[in-house]
Design a protein around this motif. Structure first.
Motif, PDB file in Angstrom:
ATOM      1  N   SER A  30       0.759  -1.129  -0.044  1.00  0.00           N
ATOM      2  CA  SER A  30       0.176  -0.014  -0.112  1.00  0.00           C
ATOM      3  C   SER A  30       0.845   1.416   0.049  1.00  0.00           C
ATOM      4  O   SER A  30       0.482   2.332  -0.562  1.00  0.00           O
ATOM      5  CB  SER A  30      -0.863   0.056   1.081  1.00  0.00           C
ATOM      6  OG  SER A  30      -0.200  -0.117   2.369  1.00  0.00           O
ATOM      7  N   HIS A  31       1.966   1.314   0.747  1.00  0.00           N
ATOM      8  CA  HIS A  31       2.795   2.507   0.658  1.00  0.00           C
ATOM      9  C   HIS A  31       4.411   2.072   1.062  1.00  0.00           C
ATOM     10  O   HIS A  31       4.485   0.951   1.138  1.00  0.00           O
ATOM     11  CB  HIS A  31       2.338   3.601   1.834  1.00  0.00           C
ATOM     12  CG  HIS A  31       2.403   2.925   3.264  1.00  0.00           C
ATOM     13  ND1 HIS A  31       3.325   3.314   4.325  1.00  0.00           N
ATOM     14  CD2 HIS A  31       1.432   1.970   3.685  1.00  0.00           C
ATOM     15  CE1 HIS A  31       3.089   2.388   5.134  1.00  0.00           C
ATOM     16  NE2 HIS A  31       2.000   1.795   5.079  1.00  0.00           N
ATOM     17  N   ILE A  32       5.089   3.202   0.765  1.00  0.00           N
ATOM     18  CA  ILE A  32       6.564   3.107   1.004  1.00  0.00           C
ATOM     19  C   ILE A  32       7.137   2.109  -0.107  1.00  0.00           C
ATOM     20  O   ILE A  32       7.716   1.179   0.287  1.00  0.00           O
ATOM     21  CB  ILE A  32       7.012   2.865   2.401  1.00  0.00           C
ATOM     22  CG1 ILE A  32       6.342   3.555   3.444  1.00  0.00           C
ATOM     23  CG2 ILE A  32       8.525   2.927   2.390  1.00  0.00           C
ATOM     24  CD1 ILE A  32       6.820   3.181   4.668  1.00  0.00           C
ATOM     25  N   LEU A  33       6.713   2.539  -1.355  1.00  0.00           N
ATOM     26  CA  LEU A  33       6.974   1.402  -2.534  1.00  0.00           C
ATOM     27  C   LEU A  33       8.280   2.010  -3.192  1.00  0.00           C
ATOM     28  O   LEU A  33       8.564   0.934  -4.016  1.00  0.00           O
ATOM     29  CB  LEU A  33       5.804   1.441  -3.328  1.00  0.00           C
ATOM     30  CG  LEU A  33       4.342   1.108  -3.020  1.00  0.00           C
ATOM     31  CD1 LEU A  33       3.110   1.278  -3.812  1.00  0.00           C
ATOM     32  CD2 LEU A  33       4.275  -0.344  -2.531  1.00  0.00           C
ATOM     33  N   THR A  34       8.605   2.890  -2.943  1.00  0.00           N
ATOM     34  CA  THR A  34      10.159   3.365  -3.479  1.00  0.00           C
ATOM     35  C   THR A  34      11.234   2.498  -3.153  1.00  0.00           C
ATOM     36  O   THR A  34      12.061   2.138  -4.095  1.00  0.00           O
ATOM     37  CB  THR A  34      10.386   4.713  -3.364  1.00  0.00           C
ATOM     38  OG1 THR A  34      10.376   5.117  -1.826  1.00  0.00           O
ATOM     39  CG2 THR A  34       9.639   5.774  -3.831  1.00  0.00           C
ATOM     40  N   LYS A  35      11.326   2.020  -2.170  1.00  0.00           N
ATOM     41  CA  LYS A  35      12.430   1.155  -1.751  1.00  0.00           C
ATOM     42  C   LYS A  35      12.369  -0.341  -1.965  1.00  0.00           C
ATOM     43  O   LYS A  35      13.195  -1.169  -1.862  1.00  0.00           O
ATOM     44  CB  LYS A  35      12.719   1.173  -0.115  1.00  0.00           C
ATOM     45  CG  LYS A  35      11.875   0.751   0.721  1.00  0.00           C
ATOM     46  CD  LYS A  35      12.166   1.018   2.220  1.00  0.00           C
ATOM     47  CE  LYS A  35      12.164   2.250   2.722  1.00  0.00           C
ATOM     48  NZ  LYS A  35      12.224   2.604   4.182  1.00  0.00           N
ATOM     49  N   LYS A  36      11.124  -0.603  -2.367  1.00  0.00           N
ATOM     50  CA  LYS A  36      10.908  -2.253  -2.649  1.00  0.00           C
ATOM     51  C   LYS A  36      11.211  -2.451  -4.173  1.00  0.00           C
ATOM     52  O   LYS A  36      10.855  -1.644  -5.081  1.00  0.00           O
ATOM     53  CB  LYS A  36       9.514  -2.426  -2.381  1.00  0.00           C
ATOM     54  CG  LYS A  36       9.226  -2.569  -0.859  1.00  0.00           C
ATOM     55  CD  LYS A  36       7.446  -2.654  -0.838  1.00  0.00           C
ATOM     56  CE  LYS A  36       7.598  -2.459   0.720  1.00  0.00           C
ATOM     57  NZ  LYS A  36       6.015  -2.067   1.046  1.00  0.00           N
ATOM     58  N   SER A  37      11.680  -3.519  -4.461  1.00  0.00           N
ATOM     59  CA  SER A  37      11.993  -3.688  -5.970  1.00  0.00           C
ATOM     60  C   SER A  37      10.778  -3.956  -6.811  1.00  0.00           C
ATOM     61  O   SER A  37       9.810  -4.247  -6.147  1.00  0.00           O
ATOM     62  CB  SER A  37      12.936  -4.993  -6.024  1.00  0.00           C
ATOM     63  OG  SER A  37      12.320  -6.144  -5.604  1.00  0.00           O
ATOM     64  N   GLN A  38      11.131  -3.686  -8.051  1.00  0.00           N
ATOM     65  CA  GLN A  38      10.044  -4.020  -9.114  1.00  0.00           C
ATOM     66  C   GLN A  38       9.376  -5.358  -8.921  1.00  0.00           C
ATOM     67  O   GLN A  38       8.384  -5.813  -9.225  1.00  0.00           O
ATOM     68  CB  GLN A  38      10.347  -3.657 -10.266  1.00  0.00           C
ATOM     69  CG  GLN A  38       9.352  -3.537 -11.519  1.00  0.00           C
ATOM     70  CD  GLN A  38       8.377  -2.397 -10.993  1.00  0.00           C
ATOM     71  OE1 GLN A  38       8.946  -1.374 -10.685  1.00  0.00           O
ATOM     72  NE2 GLN A  38       7.023  -2.699 -11.243  1.00  0.00           N
ATOM     73  N   LYS A  39      10.525  -6.516  -8.787  1.00  0.00           N
ATOM     74  CA  LYS A  39      10.180  -7.962  -8.709  1.00  0.00           C
ATOM     75  C   LYS A  39       9.263  -8.267  -7.599  1.00  0.00           C
ATOM     76  O   LYS A  39       8.084  -8.860  -7.468  1.00  0.00           O
ATOM     77  CB  LYS A  39      11.294  -8.655  -8.795  1.00  0.00           C
ATOM     78  CG  LYS A  39      11.302 -10.107  -8.421  1.00  0.00           C
ATOM     79  CD  LYS A  39      12.342 -11.000  -8.612  1.00  0.00           C
ATOM     80  CE  LYS A  39      12.224 -12.159  -8.306  1.00  0.00           C
ATOM     81  NZ  LYS A  39      13.508 -13.188  -8.246  1.00  0.00           N
ATOM     82  N   ARG A  40       9.873  -7.589  -6.486  1.00  0.00           N
ATOM     83  CA  ARG A  40       8.942  -7.686  -5.068  1.00  0.00           C
ATOM     84  C   ARG A  40       7.455  -7.183  -5.078  1.00  0.00           C
ATOM     85  O   ARG A  40       6.543  -7.972  -4.841  1.00  0.00           O
ATOM     86  CB  ARG A  40       9.769  -7.022  -4.133  1.00  0.00           C
ATOM     87  CG  ARG A  40       9.077  -7.227  -2.688  1.00  0.00           C
ATOM     88  CD  ARG A  40      10.099  -6.796  -1.577  1.00  0.00           C
ATOM     89  NE  ARG A  40       9.200  -6.602  -0.509  1.00  0.00           N
ATOM     90  CZ  ARG A  40       9.931  -5.627   0.667  1.00  0.00           C
ATOM     91  NH1 ARG A  40      10.953  -5.254   0.483  1.00  0.00           N
ATOM     92  NH2 ARG A  40       9.316  -5.479   1.719  1.00  0.00           N
ATOM     93  N   LYS A  41       7.535  -6.065  -5.521  1.00  0.00           N
ATOM     94  CA  LYS A  41       6.025  -5.417  -5.974  1.00  0.00           C
ATOM     95  C   LYS A  41       5.206  -6.226  -6.839  1.00  0.00           C
ATOM     96  O   LYS A  41       4.035  -6.137  -6.585  1.00  0.00           O
ATOM     97  CB  LYS A  41       6.100  -3.968  -6.478  1.00  0.00           C
ATOM     98  CG  LYS A  41       6.560  -2.854  -5.468  1.00  0.00           C
ATOM     99  CD  LYS A  41       6.646  -1.423  -5.780  1.00  0.00           C
ATOM    100  CE  LYS A  41       7.668  -1.431  -6.716  1.00  0.00           C
ATOM    101  NZ  LYS A  41       7.808   0.417  -7.056  1.00  0.00           N
ATOM    102  N   ARG A  42       5.797  -6.712  -7.974  1.00  0.00           N
ATOM    103  CA  ARG A  42       4.992  -7.630  -9.010  1.00  0.00           C
ATOM    104  C   ARG A  42       4.386  -8.838  -8.194  1.00  0.00           C
ATOM    105  O   ARG A  42       3.343  -9.218  -8.332  1.00  0.00           O
ATOM    106  CB  ARG A  42       5.679  -8.090 -10.094  1.00  0.00           C
ATOM    107  CG  ARG A  42       5.115  -8.589 -11.300  1.00  0.00           C
ATOM    108  CD  ARG A  42       6.147  -8.572 -12.636  1.00  0.00           C
ATOM    109  NE  ARG A  42       7.510  -9.105 -12.304  1.00  0.00           N
ATOM    110  CZ  ARG A  42       8.485  -8.727 -12.337  1.00  0.00           C
ATOM    111  NH1 ARG A  42       8.745  -7.279 -12.564  1.00  0.00           N
ATOM    112  NH2 ARG A  42       9.649  -9.189 -11.986  1.00  0.00           N
TER     113      ARG A  42
END
Length: 65
Positions: A30-42
């Motif tokens: 939901s938030h603080i997505l900048t430090k998470k990798s694209q793979k992790r968010k996917r």
């Protein structure tokens, strides 16, 4: 005998599959997505099956799902 009540908060978060398993969305998307990798968010986008250790409690608060 009165009807059992469904916990509405849980009913909004869980859906039943055709075989009766409980489907849920993953947390931490939901938030603080900048430090998470694209793979992790996917991978967080995909729905998951509720773990077998929690199913007994979930069926108790979701009697009609």
């Amino acid at each position: 005998m009165p009807k059992m009540k469904t916990t509405k908060a849980a009913a909004k978060r869980f859906k039943s599959t055709g075989t009766g398993k409980l489907k849920r969305n993953k947390a931490y998307k939901s938030h603080i997505l900048t430090k998470k990798s694209q793979k992790r968010k996917r991978n967080l986008r995909k729905a998951a099956i509720t773990d077998a250790t929690n199913v007994k409690n979930m069926k108790k608060i979701l009697p009609y799902i």
